[in-house]
Design a protein around this motif. Structure first.
Motif, short mmCIF file in Angstrom:
data_model
loop_
_atom_site.label_atom_id
_atom_site.label_comp_id
_atom_site.label_asym_id
_atom_site.label_seq_id
_atom_site.Cartn_x
_atom_site.Cartn_y
_atom_site.Cartn_z
N GLY A 12 -73.67 29.59 -26.96
CA GLY A 12 -72.06 29.47 -27.66
C GLY A 12 -71.34 30.55 -27.05
N CYS A 41 -75.84 34.17 -30.59
CA CYS A 41 -74.93 33.25 -30.24
C CYS A 41 -74.96 32.79 -28.80
N GLY A 92 -69.34 26.32 -30.60
CA GLY A 92 -70.00 25.62 -29.02
C GLY A 92 -71.35 25.56 -29.17
N VAL A 93 -72.12 25.84 -30.31
CA VAL A 93 -73.52 25.71 -30.35
C VAL A 93 -74.01 24.33 -31.05
N GLU A 94 -74.73 23.47 -30.76
CA GLU A 94 -75.21 22.32 -31.14
C GLU A 94 -76.70 22.54 -31.82
N GLU A 95 -76.67 22.07 -33.08
CA GLU A 95 -77.84 22.74 -33.75
C GLU A 95 -78.93 21.45 -33.51
N ARG A 122 -77.94 31.15 -27.14
CA ARG A 122 -77.85 29.61 -27.45
C ARG A 122 -76.84 28.82 -26.92
#
Length: 47
Positions: A35, A30, A44-47, A33
């Motif tokens: 987040g 996490c 808070g992680v955009e895919e 990336r």
């Protein structure tokens, strides 16, 4: 009598160690990336 108890304790310890390792791996992924972990969820992680 001691051997079954010792075996059960070893299984429990191994299971708990696996949980801690997996949680650490999830947290590291996490953070890598970008987040943040909040209550066990990656936020808070955009895919």
């Amino acid at each position: 009598m001691f051997r079954p108890i010792r075996t059960l304790m070893l299984v429990v310890v191994a299971f708990l160690a696996g949980l801690f390792v997996e949680r650490a791996n999830q947290r590291d992924g996490c953070l890598d990336r970008g987040g943040a972990m909040s209550e066990g969820l990656c936020i808070g992680v955009e895919e």
